[in-house]
Design an enzyme around this catalytic site. Sequence first.
Site, PDB file in Angstrom:
ATOM      1  CE  LYS A  66      78.626  25.530 147.081  1.00 24.93           C
ATOM      2  NZ  LYS A  66      77.831  26.588 147.593  1.00 24.93           N
ATOM      3  CD1 TRP A 107      87.534  24.529 160.012  1.00 31.04           C
ATOM      4  CD2 TRP A 107      87.748  26.364 161.268  1.00 31.04           C
ATOM      5  NE1 TRP A 107      87.777  25.601 159.175  1.00 31.04           N
ATOM      6  CE2 TRP A 107      87.920  26.732 159.916  1.00 31.04           C
ATOM      7  CE3 TRP A 107      87.845  27.361 162.250  1.00 31.04           C
ATOM      8  CZ2 TRP A 107      88.178  28.050 159.516  1.00 31.04           C
ATOM      9  CZ3 TRP A 107      88.108  28.672 161.858  1.00 31.04           C
ATOM     10  CH2 TRP A 107      88.268  29.006 160.506  1.00 31.04           C
ATOM     11  CD  GLU A 126      76.023  28.947 145.887  1.00 33.63           C
ATOM     12  OE1 GLU A 126      76.082  27.787 146.338  1.00 33.63           O
ATOM     13  OE2 GLU A 126      76.437  29.942 146.522  1.00 33.63           O
ATOM     14  CG  ASN A 164      82.125  24.800 168.619  1.00 31.99           C
ATOM     15  OD1 ASN A 164      82.878  25.519 167.980  1.00 31.99           O
ATOM     16  ND2 ASN A 164      80.854  24.624 168.310  1.00 31.99           N
ATOM     17  N   GLY A 165      84.332  27.167 170.109  1.00 29.24           N
ATOM     18  CA  GLY A 165      84.140  28.605 170.336  1.00 29.24           C
ATOM     19  C   GLY A 165      85.486  29.294 170.451  1.00 29.24           C
ATOM     20  CG  HIS A 187      82.663  48.964 134.441  1.00 27.64           C
ATOM     21  ND1 HIS A 187      82.611  50.137 133.713  1.00 27.64           N
ATOM     22  CD2 HIS A 187      81.439  48.377 134.291  1.00 27.64           C
ATOM     23  CE1 HIS A 187      81.410  50.272 133.174  1.00 27.64           C
ATOM     24  NE2 HIS A 187      80.680  49.220 133.494  1.00 27.64           N
ATOM     25  NE  ARG A 247      79.559  21.303 164.959  1.00 30.77           N
ATOM     26  CZ  ARG A 247      78.521  22.149 164.972  1.00 30.77           C
ATOM     27  NH1 ARG A 247      77.404  21.840 164.345  1.00 30.77           N
ATOM     28  NH2 ARG A 247      78.611  23.305 165.593  1.00 30.77           N
ATOM     29  CB  CYS A 264      85.121  22.626 167.096  1.00 31.19           C
ATOM     30  SG  CYS A 264      86.615  23.543 166.892  1.00 31.19           S
ATOM     31  CE  LYS A 300      76.282  22.314 155.370  1.00 29.32           C
ATOM     32  NZ  LYS A 300      76.223  22.666 153.966  1.00 29.32           N
ATOM     33  CD  GLU A 332      81.817  26.453 149.541  1.00 30.61           C
ATOM     34  OE1 GLU A 332      81.770  26.115 150.723  1.00 30.61           O
ATOM     35  OE2 GLU A 332      80.842  26.447 148.772  1.00 30.61           O
TER      36      GLU A 332
HETATM   37  C1  AGP Z   1      78.604  27.297 151.346  1.00 23.01           C
HETATM   38  O1  AGP Z   1      78.832  26.237 150.519  1.00 23.01           O
HETATM   39  C2  AGP Z   1      79.448  27.343 152.536  1.00 23.01           C
HETATM   40  N1  AGP Z   1      79.372  26.174 153.295  1.00 23.01           N
HETATM   41  C3  AGP Z   1      79.260  28.591 153.381  1.00 23.01           C
HETATM   42  O2  AGP Z   1      79.496  29.705 152.570  1.00 23.01           O
HETATM   43  C4  AGP Z   1      77.885  28.736 154.027  1.00 23.01           C
HETATM   44  O3  AGP Z   1      76.932  29.040 153.078  1.00 23.01           O
HETATM   45  C5  AGP Z   1      77.947  29.870 155.058  1.00 23.01           C
HETATM   46  O4  AGP Z   1      78.894  29.513 156.026  1.00 23.01           O
HETATM   47  C6  AGP Z   1      76.596  30.125 155.693  1.00 23.01           C
HETATM   48  O5  AGP Z   1      76.180  29.004 156.404  1.00 23.01           O
HETATM   49  P1  AGP Z   1      74.670  28.935 156.959  1.00 23.01           P
HETATM   50  O6  AGP Z   1      73.753  28.952 155.783  1.00 23.01           O
HETATM   51  O7  AGP Z   1      74.623  27.656 157.734  1.00 23.01           O
HETATM   52  O8  AGP Z   1      74.479  30.132 157.840  1.00 23.01           O
END
Ligand code: AGP
Length: 620
Positions: free
Chosen positions: A495, A78, A491, A104-105, A514, A29, A2, A615, A498
Amino acid sequence: MCGIIGYTGSGRREAVPILLQGLSRLEYRGYDSAGVAITLGEGRGIVTRKLAGRVTALRELMDRLPAHGGSGIAHTRWATHGAPHTRNAHPHSDCHERIAIVHNGIIENAETLRAALAGSGHQFTSETDTEVLAHLIEQTPGDTLEARVIAALEHVVGTYGLAAIAADEPGKIVVARRGSPVLLGIGDGEYFVASDASAVLEHTRAVVYLDDGDIAVLTPTSYQVLDREARVQRRSLNDLQWDLEAIELGGHAHFMQKEILEQPETIRSTLRGRLMGDGSVARLNGLNLTPADCADVRRIDIVACGTSWHAGLVGRHIIEELADIPVSVEYASEFRYRRRPRPSGKPGTRLTIAISQSGETADTLEAMRAARAAGSRVVGIVNVVGSTIAREADGGIYLHAGPEIGVASTKAFTSQIVALTLLGGYLGAHRGQSLDSKKADELVCSLTELPGLVSQALALEPEVQAIARQYSDAHHAMYLGRGVNFPVALEGALKLKEISYIHAEGYPAAEMKHGPIALIDEHMPVVFVAPHDEVYPKVVSNMHEVRARGGRILAITTEGNGDLSGGGLVDHQLRVPRTIPILSPILTVIPLQLLAYHTALLRGCDVDRPRNLAKSVTVE
Ligand code: AGP
């Protein structure tokens, strides 16, 4: 999660355009619904407009149904409690729409409060936890809005960054922080509240970061920070260091594309002023770790989430190799609730490294706090200046990679690995035999070459685009790597998941036998991260195992690695430049970032605002 923003000013400026522009900056956000509430001035009440959807849709709604006033609050959401419907969008109001609030929270005791308030006649219109706050303030007596907010929050359990307005006190905005980031923007005769600095940068560079427990009162002519006893608190005024261009697309189609392509420069800025040629590898003043402290470190725990956790896994290899200190890498969310045995009697420092791009990820913040409570020294590797993890850690390393707006983290990942290498070199150089000067100089030389090598890896984009065309209809994918490149496989898979919504898994290449090998058939693209290092021959054997079961193979290899496709072992190979093994993840990840980006584009996905994501994850 949010984004909240608020504006009040003594000038003639209309609040709505300022709030909408701020919301569009905060949309990374959370972007499932949005709303705004404006105080109309003397006795004319509050107007609220909200909907399920993006800020652009809210802008169109405001064009159709304008609301004029010099102050107001707004929100982009969010969803945590209540699906993304208009009724659950913020701002939320009390029974008579005399109070409006954005939040937000998470209010953990919302159900209890809701039942009590409903019992005394309050009518609820949403399923959210936040609406409870509006009714609680309505229910709470007090001479001023801030007095009522302070008293109401005594009953609240949970986290919040919130802003509230009241029809009886037009122009006033009351702000409260516990657990979720909130800052104030101090302008010339105008004041802002926002979840992060990107929403106020075009109006002012002067910001005040609120701490947990702070209450702020903004009026058209003043601002004040109070504690829970309404005593005035002094908070420092900070000057934002980055420019508006940094948060603009700058001619790129997407922030993710911009952030992938700017990595040579962002790596350069992570290195700037830190490399030392005198055998000490790095100067890291912000770390607050003296050479004696470095020599005393007995154990390191890395806590992080998502992509930052993957960087931590690479960091373990680097720090163990350069500094000879045992390193564990923990999911922050698991670390904070696990009962960890108290450190043995053996003296020496236990160091916890919290890695976070945003510096606001709730699980990482709380894991850092738990580590400190257990006697560990804590340092942060963070990108966002002034963020909570950065302000609470004993020391740290800023990435200086500039704002990362794309929800899928890219440039932060490579800069995190650079920062971990500087840290590993710094620790190693101050621990007697760990890192001799020859190895230190080789490391500094390799780091210096990196930006140029990353540019070369980025030049693979056209080849990656062609390969993406062949994989974009896949339903599943597997990423395999070994050693320091196993985290790169994780990673790469993250990507792709996501932003293209293709189910993808990363695995240590040897682990495939395995179980996961059962998934291999002609429909399963398998991406091997296979640079030229000591485990390369083993990875080639794993390729043969996949090929034997008809798997389609894309290999990320190193220049001079021989031709894997010539013998028909792989369908595609992409060669990244050669560097020392511990730095190879910074190059091997580049084609994987581009592959995810182009695959998502081909599938018509919203690359910068992938579904269900945000984010910065500021709730548990
Ligand atoms: C990665 O592409 C994502 N946005 C997410 O996994 C992110 O890395 C994770 O939320 C950690 O965020 P931060 O590095 O701001 O703590």
